[in-house]
Design an enzyme around this catalytic site. Structure first.
Site, PDB file in Angstrom:
ATOM      1  N   TYR A 192       0.830  -1.207   0.000  1.00 51.60           N
ATOM      2  CA  TYR A 192       0.000   0.000   0.000  1.00 51.60           C
ATOM      3  C   TYR A 192       0.866   1.260   0.000  1.00 51.60           C
ATOM      4  O   TYR A 192       1.621   1.522   0.932  1.00 51.60           O
ATOM      5  CB  TYR A 192      -0.924  -0.007   1.223  1.00 51.60           C
ATOM      6  CG  TYR A 192      -1.658   1.306   1.433  1.00 51.60           C
ATOM      7  CD1 TYR A 192      -2.657   1.717   0.548  1.00 51.60           C
ATOM      8  CD2 TYR A 192      -1.326   2.145   2.500  1.00 51.60           C
ATOM      9  CE1 TYR A 192      -3.312   2.924   0.725  1.00 51.60           C
ATOM     10  CE2 TYR A 192      -1.982   3.349   2.687  1.00 51.60           C
ATOM     11  CZ  TYR A 192      -2.969   3.734   1.795  1.00 51.60           C
ATOM     12  OH  TYR A 192      -3.606   4.936   1.978  1.00 51.60           O
ATOM     13  N   ARG A 193       0.767   2.046  -1.060  1.00 53.30           N
ATOM     14  CA  ARG A 193       1.471   3.319  -1.260  1.00 53.30           C
ATOM     15  C   ARG A 193       2.979   3.185  -0.999  1.00 53.30           C
ATOM     16  O   ARG A 193       3.629   4.091  -0.486  1.00 53.30           O
ATOM     17  CB  ARG A 193       0.878   4.428  -0.381  1.00 53.30           C
ATOM     18  CG  ARG A 193      -0.592   4.687  -0.612  1.00 53.30           C
ATOM     19  CD  ARG A 193      -0.885   5.110  -2.046  1.00 53.30           C
ATOM     20  NE  ARG A 193      -2.329   5.259  -2.247  1.00 53.30           N
ATOM     21  CZ  ARG A 193      -3.121   4.324  -2.763  1.00 53.30           C
ATOM     22  NH1 ARG A 193      -2.602   3.152  -3.127  1.00 53.30           N
ATOM     23  NH2 ARG A 193      -4.405   4.521  -2.929  1.00 53.30           N
ATOM     24  N   HIS A 194       3.519   2.048  -1.379  1.00 54.63           N
ATOM     25  CA  HIS A 194       4.943   1.798  -1.093  1.00 54.63           C
ATOM     26  C   HIS A 194       5.559   0.916  -2.169  1.00 54.63           C
ATOM     27  O   HIS A 194       4.907   0.041  -2.735  1.00 54.63           O
ATOM     28  CB  HIS A 194       5.098   1.102   0.261  1.00 54.63           C
ATOM     29  CG  HIS A 194       6.510   0.670   0.558  1.00 54.63           C
ATOM     30  ND1 HIS A 194       7.462   1.543   1.046  1.00 54.63           N
ATOM     31  CD2 HIS A 194       7.125  -0.532   0.414  1.00 54.63           C
ATOM     32  CE1 HIS A 194       8.609   0.889   1.195  1.00 54.63           C
ATOM     33  NE2 HIS A 194       8.439  -0.362   0.819  1.00 54.63           N
TER      34      HIS A 194
END
Length: 349
Positions: A192-194
Site C-alpha cells: 500500500y502506497r509503497h
C-alpha cells in the site's frame, strides 16, 4: 553540496537551450502552487538526455533532483539548490500478447489521464481505476499509486530504471557512470502506497512535530524509473468510457475543486486519514492562505498565494492532533523537497 550555478548553466545551455532556466520559480511546477526558485531548471525530453545529465552531474558533483509532474511534492519556500530536472518523455507502445491481452510499454513521464484518453477508446482496460490521478506513471509506481482498491503494482510486469546509487562517492574517487537495470514486479516490494524505490526516502514527523528527513543523495532519487511494462486486457470500449465518466463524477464528489494536491497522509489500516483529521476537528482549518479542505480533510487547498510554510503548519498540526487524540502516527504521502527552515530539522537537498 555546493555548485557554481553560472558555470553549470554555461555547460548545460548548448544541450538544452530554451529548456534551461536560471532561478526558475517552482510554484509553476507544483500542484500545491507553492515553492521558491530552483537554481537551475531543465525539462528532459528523452531517456538519453536523462542518462547524459545524470552522468554529468555525478562526474561534476552537481546536486540533481528529478521530478515528474509535481503532483506529490511540496517545494520549500526557499526553493531547491542545484539542478531540478523534469522527466517529460512519454512515448508508449502496445504489444499484443493474445487477442484479449497486451503489454503497454510506456515511458516514465507519461501522465495517467493522457494514456487513458488513448487506451479506453481502443478498448484496453487495466489503468481505468486511476481516472483523475494526474501524476506520471513513473512517479506512480514509486509510491504504488492507486484508487478503488487497485494500484499500479497489480498490473505491473516490470520496470527499467537508471541506477545512480554510485554517485555519492568522494570527488577524488574514479567516476562510475549510472547503469540501467531491469526489475520484475516481485523485486519491488510493492504494498500500500509503497515500493522498494520509496524505502528510506520519506520525510517523517516525529512525536514532537519535528521533521526528520531521510539522507539525500547527490542524484535524487538514486534509482530513476525510465519505463514500465503494464498488463492490459481487452473490454468493450463503450463500457470503459462509461465507467470512466462514473469514476470522474465520484472523484469530483469527494475531492475539493479548488487548486489542491493530495492525499497528504497515507490511510491507516483501521480507518482513513480523512476521517481521523475530521475527527480531531481540523477539517476546514486555515493557516495563512492554506486550508485543510472542508470537503476532504486529507487534502490541502491553496486559497490564493499560500506559502509552503502555511501548508507545512497545517500538515504538522493534523499529524500531532491525530497522534495525541487517536494514538495514530499518520505517515506522509507527499514528498517535501528543498531547503526547509522548520525548527530542529536537518535540511534535505
Amino acid at each position: 553540496m555546493s555548485i557554481d550555478i553560472q558555470h553549470a548553466y554555461n555547460i548545460l545551455y548548448p544541450h538544452f537551450q530554451e529548456r534551461l532556466c536560471l532561478n526558475e520559480p517552482l510554484v509553476s511546477h507544483c500542484a500545491f502552487g507553492v515553492g521558491g526558485p530552483a537554481d537551475i531548471w531543465v525539462t528532459l525530453k528523452s531517456q538519453q538526455e536523462l542518462v547524459d545529465l545524470v552522468n554529468l552531474c555525478a562526474e561534476q558533483h552537481w546536486p540533481l533532483l528529478l521530478v515528474g509532474s509535481g503532483r506529490n511534492i511540496i517545494f520549500a519556500d526557499a526553493g531547491v539548490r542545484g539542478i531540478v530536472a523534469r522527466i517529460d518523455f512519454h512515448h508508449y507502445q502496445i504489444n499484443m500478447q493474445t487477442e484479449t491481452s497486451a503489454l503497454l510499454i510506456v515511458e516514465a513521464g507519461a501522465c495517467w489521464d493522457q494514456i487513458l484518453d488513448t487506451l479506453l477508446p481502443l478498448g484496453w482496460s487495466g489503468l481505468e481505476f486511476g481516472v483523475g490521478i494526474s501524476g506520471t506513471l513513473g512517479a506512480g509506481i514509486v509510491s504504488n499509486a492507486g484508487a478503488r482498491n487497485w494500484d499500479l503494482g497489480q498490473i505491473l510486469e516490470w520496470i527499467d530504471v537508471l541506477d545512480a546509487r554510485g554517485s555519492d562517492s568522494d570527488p577524488d574517487d574514479q567516476f562510475a557512470p549510472a547503469t540501467k537495470r531491469h526489475y520484475t514486479r516481485n523485486e519491488l516490494d510493492l504494498s500500500y502506497r509503497h515500493s522498494r524505490l520509496r524505502s528510506k526516502r520519506s520525510t517523517v514527523i516525529d512525536d514532537e512535530g519535528k521533521l526528520v528527513f531521510s539522507p539525500r543523495h547527490l542524484i535524487e532519487p538514486p534509482e530513476i524509473v525510465l519505463r514500465l511494462g503494464l498488463h492490459l486486457s481487452y473490454q468493450d470500449s463503450q463500457q470503459l468510457l462509461t465507467q470512466r465518466d462514473i469514476y470522474l463524477r465520484e472523484r469530483r464528489q469527494r475531492e475539493p475543486s479548488l487548486p489542491l494536491t493530495g492525499p497528504i497522509f497515507k490511510d491507516h489500516q483501521r480507518t482513513s486519514a480523512r476521517d481521523l483529521i475530521a475527527q480531531v476537528g481540523l477539517q476546514g482549518q486555515i493557516h495563512g492562505k492554506s486550508q485543510i479542505s472542508e470537503q476532504n480533510a486529507n487534502y490541502l487547498v491553496n486559497l490564493g498565494g499560500a506559502s509552503a510554510e502555511d501548508m507545512l503548519q497545517l500538515i504538522v498540526a493534523a499529524h500531532q492532533q491525530v497522534l495525541r487524540q487517536c494514538g495514530i502516527d499518520l505517515m506522509l504521502n507527499v514528498d517535501l523537497r528543498g531547503e526547509w527552515s522548520h525548527p530542529d530539522q536537518t535540511n534535505p537537498l
